[in-house]
Enzyme design. Sequence first.
Site, PDB file in Angstrom:
ATOM      1  CG  ASP A   1      13.384 -28.700  19.706  1.00 10.35           C
ATOM      2  OD1 ASP A   1      14.426 -28.402  19.102  1.00 10.35           O
ATOM      3  OD2 ASP A   1      12.392 -29.189  19.137  1.00 10.35           O
TER       4      ASP A   1
ATOM      5  CB  VAL B   1      -0.658 -27.965  14.290  1.00 12.26           C
ATOM      6  CG1 VAL B   1      -1.550 -27.074  15.136  1.00 12.26           C
ATOM      7  CG2 VAL B   1       0.478 -28.528  15.127  1.00 12.26           C
TER       8      VAL B   1
ATOM      9  CE  LYS C   1       3.498 -31.892  17.876  1.00 10.55           C
ATOM     10  NZ  LYS C   1       4.619 -31.415  18.724  1.00 10.55           N
TER      11      LYS C   1
ATOM     12  CG  LEU D   1      -1.594 -23.061  12.293  1.00  9.24           C
ATOM     13  CD1 LEU D   1      -2.212 -21.869  11.570  1.00  9.24           C
ATOM     14  CD2 LEU D   1      -1.797 -22.926  13.810  1.00  9.24           C
ATOM     15  CB  ALA D   2       2.323 -25.871  11.458  1.00 11.58           C
ATOM     16  CB  SER D   3       2.571 -30.083   7.834  1.00  9.39           C
ATOM     17  OG  SER D   3       2.844 -31.434   7.572  1.00  9.39           O
ATOM     18  CB  ALA D   4       6.750 -31.154  11.599  1.00 13.73           C
ATOM     19  CB  SER D   5       9.140 -35.346   9.812  1.00 11.50           C
ATOM     20  OG  SER D   5       9.720 -35.079  11.066  1.00 11.50           O
TER      21      SER D   5
END
Length: 546
Positions: free
Chosen positions: A288, A138, A153, A130-134
Amino acid sequence: MTPSELRRLYSIVRVLLSYGLDELIPKMRLTFPLRVGRRLLFWLPNRHRNMPLGERLRLALQELGPVWIKFGQMMSTRRDLFPPAIADQLAMLQDKVEPFDGKLAREQIELAMEGIPLEEWFDDFDIKPLASASIAQVHTARLKSTGKEIVIKVIRPDILPVIKADMRLMKRLAGWLPRLLPDGRRLRPREVVMEYEKTLLDELNLLREAANAIQLRRNFENSPMLYVPEIYSDYCRESMLVMERIYGIPVSDVDALKANGTDMKLLAERGVQVFFTQVFRDSFFHADMHPGNIFISYDHPEDPQYIGIDCGIVGSLNKEDKRYLAENFIAFFNRDYRKVAELHVDSGWVPPDTNVADFEFAIRTVCEPIFEKPLAEISFGHVLLNLFNTARRFNMEVQPQLVLLQKTLLYIEGVGRQLYPQLDLWKTAKPFLESWLKQQVGLPAVFRALKEKAPFWAEKLPEIPELFYDGLRQHKMLKQSVDKLAYELRTQQARQGQSRYLLGIGATLLIGGTLLLISRVEADMVPTGLIAAGIVAWIIGWRRTR
């Protein structure tokens, strides 16, 4: 340095020089090793001359990868170190990277579940993220036990070696910086890197994020202002977090919010109220809160509710910090700069020997021009920034909790004014701050504190006679020890006095006997006796010193 560290160092230098970031250091400030190093790398020219320096720095950090992206994000909060043109660009760093293979994510989840097949716990697992970060990405699924929609996650499997390697290199560079740059020691690079490493390693522990989210959800339970998704603790692991899936409108999508009929003025004001409630009521705030972590519920647009996610970074203030901060804000907006200066000294944020009159004048000089704007246009975050920058000239120590607070406040202000440009932050916050301060002083506050402490004292009451007796006995024993020590000290001093006297007599006898012995031609018992007596006196004096 190892060969791999040297290769990585070269790639970092290549990227920095290709963006012309050696311009960050004025030529007259370059030390000899840096000048020589730059000439040796003559084949690495600046390929982005037409871009502003801040933009080049942001692009270079993005090219260097996740560790450097997050470092830039952290440094964007240190506006006391960087000019706005650079700090604003660092704040724009996007922590987005290509997703890793969903099959690998599945393996990571099963590894976290100690080899249990994913299907035993979850249904409808979507292999596409669904989403990707460093740090993590997810995936969506459903709980097998209840059918509830969830998101999972999971930490990237390859991220820890990358972080460890780059952190080792950062520490080496931090050690060199004071020798390479004239101002390197003032910037305290080692402390900055150590703080960053702690933040990064904390983000790798998703159990910490789960605990933060549970606390924040409890604080705003049944609140119309903020909703925090439920965490399913039974399924959470250090490398995996399972939480309720939410649906909402991204707070940055103003057009969608207006199309949904959202009361934009109320939404903006509630954002301010949520922030001050977290800080002053709960002493626990989401640190954050950038637009990517905030959504707005589709339900009840006339009574809008925020949805907060990603609680990896939180901050807290102690009771004294909260009181001083609230009084600082009120004194500032009342233009009582003397009070602001005194509060900084009383709180211990600046040294106690600070000249309050000089400090007041410095604050007035910097802050008075702010009031040329209407109150509605004054930024709380920039007020804090101006105060901290001024206080740094008076040796204010960096307060990590206040740096986090200022960063979060800037986020909240930016979001609030994006939603409703006419937002009067002071008008919204002042009643809250005044109400909170009234609760902290006066008889009601005293009675409330006594009420809160009553169970503690009720529990300790039966122990008071015994504690009183123990205190008296310890006082008596302490007095006896002090008396004994004083007696021994007096005795020792007397012995030392006698010793010095005997040593002096012995020296006199030795010298006198030696002179007589030299001056007399015939042997005589007198000089010999004097010398012998001197030696005996020396021996006795020496023994008394032991």
